[in-house]
Scaffold this active site. Structure first.
Site, PDB file in Angstrom:
ATOM      1  CB  CYS A  57      44.124  42.095  34.830  1.00  0.00           C
ATOM      2  SG  CYS A  57      43.915  40.695  35.952  1.00  0.00           S
ATOM      3  CE1 TYR A 188      50.770  40.139  39.891  1.00  0.00           C
ATOM      4  CE2 TYR A 188      50.815  38.172  38.518  1.00  0.00           C
ATOM      5  CZ  TYR A 188      50.403  39.477  38.732  1.00  0.00           C
ATOM      6  OH  TYR A 188      49.647  40.113  37.790  1.00  0.00           O
TER       7      TYR A 188
END
Length: 318
Positions: A57, A188
């Site tokens: 992450c 994103y």
């Protein structure tokens, strides 16, 4: 694709028919040197807390890097969930028996639920857990790294870098804000766009910001000058994922990072700096994105490339 999707590195996001929107409501509790009266602050205390951070992450990766840069490895312990997870929680797949050896839990969700039964939002990393109670303390990723610098200062290694230099802090805050909105979150916004129009707009915003950074790094070694700061950590964790993941998986494909000379040299410079490259796990990064994001990659096939050996080549930065 449903109107709302869970993404355990950032909570709930909305995508249908419009741009990606990240739920940024995090646990506001802080760990501080002097807890403020009337708050739920926890006190700085070596050996009490465990940073739970998946190498996969980008938001967690920044906490891992800052912990190492500041020399807090023996002060705050660390647990690392595996790169894949279900919609429910990050899990400790890499540990024997799938159990964190300090907290004794299979799922990070257990620490959230212990403090907040029925916790209503995504189970995100990074998170800091109180080893005494087994309860989550905070998952506020930008606040975590800021507090590691300011609140844990007495425990930094002697030669720790000044990640928040006072003389450039106002400008650095502006740079970090643009990096977050346009680059960290911008990839994103491309990957989870809910329409062609949303994707096109996100793509243009992302590459406008990358062009701005390419120009900025033409005249300085790091974002704020000659020394590494928090701003560099925050940009690095996106750049290191760009060619292996974001270029193809998120359709951020105008150019590869390796085709942007200043950004590519800058990223390699950081990668080869102690605290950065040794905390990058390319295999876990690719497994996370390509296996977990079945709405984008339904078969879960993880690409073998790209060749990553060039990360160790001369960055050519001075």
């Amino acid at each position: 694709m449903s109107d709302q999707q869970e993404h355990s590195t950032g909570g709930v996001y909305t995508v249908k028919g419009r741009e990606f929107s990240r739920d940024s409501r995090y646990i506001t509790t802080r760990i501080v040197a002097e807890p403020r009266p009337g708050t739920d602050d926890y006190p700085v205390e070596p050996g009490r807390y465990r940073l739970i951070a998946a190498f996969a992450c980008p938001w967690a990766n920044r906490a891992i890097i800052v912990r190492d840069l500041l020399g807090l490895q023996d002060v705050i312990s660390m647990g690392n969930p595996g790169p894949t997870h279900d919609a429910d929680s990050w899990t400790f797949d890499l540990d024997p028996g799938g159990v964190d050896p300090v907290l004794g839990i299979h799922r990070l969700k257990d620490a959230y639920e212990k403090r907040f039964p029925g916790y209503p939002r995504g189970i995100t990393v990074p998170a800091i857990v109180d080893e005494r109670s087994g309860e989550v303390v905070t998952n506020n990723f930008p606040q975590i790294t800021e507090d590691l610098f300011f609140e844990w200062k007495p425990f930094h290694r002697v030669d720790a870098p000044d990640l928040w230099p006072a003389d450039v802090r106002d400008e650095m805050e502006e740079v970090m804000h643009r990096v977050y909105t346009e680059v960290n979150n911008g990839v994103y916004r491309c990957g989870f766009a809910g329409s062609q129009e949303a994707y096109d707009a996100a793509y243009d915003r992302l590459f406008a910001a990358l062009d701005w950074l390419e120009d900025r790094l033409a005249t300085r070694r790091f974002l704020m000058g000659d020394a590494i700061t928090e701003a560099d950590v925050r940009l690095f964790t996106t750049l290191v994922r760009f060619d292996p993941v974001y270029h193809g998986h998120f359709k951020c494909n105008r150019q590869k990072l390796s085709e942007m000379p200043n950004l590519w040299g800058y990223a390699r410079d950081l990668f080869q700096t102690p605290g950065f490259g040794e905390n990058v796990r390319f295999d876990q990064i690719k497994q996370h994105y390509y296996i977990v994001h079945r709405d984008i990659n339904p078969l879960g096939i993880v690409p073998k490339g790209p060749d990553l050996a060039s990360w160790q080549s001369d960055p050519g930065r001075v």
